[in-house]
Design an enzyme around this catalytic site. Structure first.
Site, short mmCIF file in Angstrom:
data_model
loop_
_atom_site.label_atom_id
_atom_site.label_comp_id
_atom_site.label_asym_id
_atom_site.label_seq_id
_atom_site.Cartn_x
_atom_site.Cartn_y
_atom_site.Cartn_z
N SER A 266 0.82 -1.23 0.09
CA SER A 266 0.13 -0.02 0.05
C SER A 266 0.89 1.35 -0.11
O SER A 266 2.20 1.23 0.56
CB SER A 266 -0.97 -0.07 1.16
N TYR B 114 -2.00 -0.31 10.15
CA TYR B 114 -1.99 -0.60 8.88
C TYR B 114 -0.80 -0.32 8.09
O TYR B 114 -0.20 -1.05 7.33
CB TYR B 114 -3.15 -0.19 8.18
#
Length: 247
Positions: free
Chosen positions: A138, A151
């Site tokens: 990501s 995350y």
């Protein structure tokens, strides 16, 4: 050449698109997901288009579940030589409000799950002296993201781990690369927008030079190349699919 490909998190969003593209490339595709019914629906759509696909339920955070899933894939399609790790969880919590339980859950699914699935595939890739590994990370793992400390940390770890695998296994004909998307139209993105955790597209696109939110096929196309014969000299790379948002 037709090979056996495993896609984790293959039941929806990026994973479903990647599964479809790899099947279109002629590979036998194993769609792995915690939601076995949704994975089966993806596999069925592939078969209806003339491809070969099987669905396998798996909890990537559980070692025995991963081992059982890969054994099922081998029994159906033979040795695994392509792996795309798309299984992940995401969410938003202010850093000082992240509980240890939440932190550990993100680590278990996003980082340990990636580790377990890569490890499960490596032995037969080494035996074949050929393999393609693509981890879906990501942009948050490259530059951080507000209220996503857990995350971001796991996705940054995925990038670092991928680079290490690339260095360790290049001599065996195995490549390992990471694809960090930015804003991609997936069920997760739309859910987070509906919950007010992410802004609408018109605001997101202000940070994207390309002027649009990406589509799952944008990511799948890059994965298709990285899993191909022609990508044999591309390894240890972080190839962003982000419309220019992260340079």
């Amino acid at each position: 050449m037709t090979r056996t490909a495993v896609v984790t998190g293959g039941a929806s969003g990026l994973g479903a698109a990647i599964s479809g593209v790899l099947a279109d490339d002629g590979h036998r595709v194993a769609v792995l997901d915690l939601d076995a019914a949704a994975a089966d629906a993806v596999a069925q759509r592939i078969r209806e288009r003339g491809g070969r696909a099987v669905a396998v339920g798996v909890d990537v955070a559980d070692e025995s579940s991963v081992d059982s899933a890969f054994a099922a894939v081998r029994a159906e399609f033979g040795p695994v030589q392509i792996l795309v790790t798309s299984a992940a969880i995401g969410g938003f919590t202010r850093f000082d409000k992240i509980t240890l339980e939440e932190w550990n859950r993100y680590l278990a699914v996003n980082l340990t799950g990636t580790f377990l699935t890569i490890r499960a595939a490596l032995t037969e890739m080494v035996e074949a002296q050929w393999g393609r590994i693509v981890t879906i990370s990501s942009a948050a793992g490259q530059q951080g993201a507000p209220r996503q400390g857990h995350y971001s940390a796991t996705k940054g770890g995925v990038i670092a781990m991928t680079k290490t695998v690339a260095r360790d296994y290049a001599k065996h004909g195995i490549t390992a690369n990471s694809v960090p998307p930015f804003a991609i139209e997936t069920p997760m993105l739309r859910r987070q927008q509906a919950e007010g955790k992410l802004p609408p597209d018109e605001y997101l696109t202000q940070a994207i030079p390309a002027g649009r939110v990406g589509g799952p096929q944008d990511v799948a196309a890059v994965c298709s190349f990285l899993c191909s014969e022609g990508a044999g000299y591309v390894t240890g790379q972080v190839i962003g699919v982000n419309g220019g948002a992260v340079l």
